[in-house]
Design an enzyme around this catalytic site. Structure first.
Site, mmCIF file in Angstrom:
data_model
loop_
_atom_site.group_PDB
_atom_site.id
_atom_site.type_symbol
_atom_site.label_atom_id
_atom_site.label_comp_id
_atom_site.label_asym_id
_atom_site.label_seq_id
_atom_site.Cartn_x
_atom_site.Cartn_y
_atom_site.Cartn_z
ATOM 1 N N ASP A 18 -0.068 5.125 0.829
ATOM 2 C CA ASP A 18 -0.453 6.112 2.004
ATOM 3 C C ASP A 18 -0.318 5.332 3.157
ATOM 4 O O ASP A 18 -1.134 4.638 3.720
ATOM 5 C CB ASP A 18 -1.949 6.608 1.940
ATOM 6 C CG ASP A 18 -1.832 7.224 0.516
ATOM 7 O OD1 ASP A 18 -1.082 7.929 -0.070
ATOM 8 O OD2 ASP A 18 -2.879 7.089 -0.151
ATOM 9 N N ASP A 58 0.839 -1.231 -0.237
ATOM 10 C CA ASP A 58 -0.049 0.188 -0.124
ATOM 11 C C ASP A 58 0.782 1.193 0.047
ATOM 12 O O ASP A 58 1.925 1.290 0.412
ATOM 13 C CB ASP A 58 -0.951 -0.152 1.214
ATOM 14 C CG ASP A 58 -1.833 1.200 1.245
ATOM 15 O OD1 ASP A 58 -2.135 1.427 0.219
ATOM 16 O OD2 ASP A 58 -2.031 1.455 2.486
#
Length: 239
Positions: A17, A15
């Site tokens: 963020d 991922d």
């Protein structure tokens, strides 16, 4: 220090963020500004109009496609809006995020860059799987755009008709794009919805990154191990 035998795996899917860059903080501020402005003007009598908080972010928004986050938060407050209004609120949040990114830029977490450097030395295929449509712009701003063999952003998922996290489809697609076996791929996630996606997809290892969700919460969602920083997975002592 934790130990992962990277040679046992085909690919690493991360991922963005909150895992690679601290842009989750920017997202959190943008969501708070948008939702609190909305709640302040909403006049539905039966709705919970108390201020939006960080707890709301982790419970209803974190890691999800933007419009899903809007829907889930509003549902939790007993608010029903038209799809047009839901999208308007989501787009307002996105505009706020882009303004902050353009003004302030972004610097990746040093520990994340250190682990990416190590994995590059090993020749490990790397992919980014983000619910944000802004993922390519964030990677460019952080100087990391050339590190990844595939970037499955929210925009890519929409174009391909892939359901977002907590469904595993975006991670599975990224693994296939890298020519990797899902059962030999590693997922890194800081969001509960993303950890659930990794756990549901049958990946070899799901690493939770605790940037505020909590070790117990990430573990209960399906993380095989939880770290506070990706540097914990580097070989040898970490200064």
């Amino acid at each position: 220090m934790r130990t992962v035998t990277w040679t046992d795996h085909d690919a690493v899917l991360l991922d963005l963020d909150g895992v690679i860059t601290p842009t989750a903080e920017v997202h959190m501020r943008a969501w708070a500004d948008m939702f609190n402005a909305f709640l302040g003007s909403y006049d539905g009598a039966a709705a919970d109009r108390s201020p939006y908080t960080e707890a709301d972010y982790f419970a209803h928004v974190d890691g999800k496609p933007r419009y899903d986050g809007v829907r889930d938060f509003l549902a939790a407050r007993g608010i029903e809006l038209s799809e047009e209004r839901v999208r308007e609120l989501g787009d307002r949040k996105n505009d706020a995020f882009n303004e902050v990114l353009a003004r302030d830029g972004v610097v990746a977490y040093p520990g994340s860059v250190a682990l990416l450097d190590h994995l590059r030395e090993l020749g490990m295929p790397l992919g980014v799987v983000s619910s944000s449509a802004n993922a390519p712009a964030v990677l460019e701003a952080a100087g990391l755009a050339d590190r990844f063999g595939t970037v499955v952003s929210g925009a890519v998922a929409t174009d391909l008709g892939l359901p977002g996290k907590p469904e595993p489809d975006t991670f599975v697609h990224a693994a296939r794009e890298l020519g990797a076996d899902v059962a030999r791929s590693v997922v890194f996630e800081d969001a509960v919805s993303g950890v659930r996606a990794g756990a549901a997809g049958g990946f070899a290892l799901v690493v939770g990154v605790d940037r505020g969700a909590g070790v117990e919460t990430l573990s209960e969602a399906g993380a095989d191990l939880v770290v506070a920083d990706l540097a914990e997975l580097l070989p040898g002592p970490v200064a």
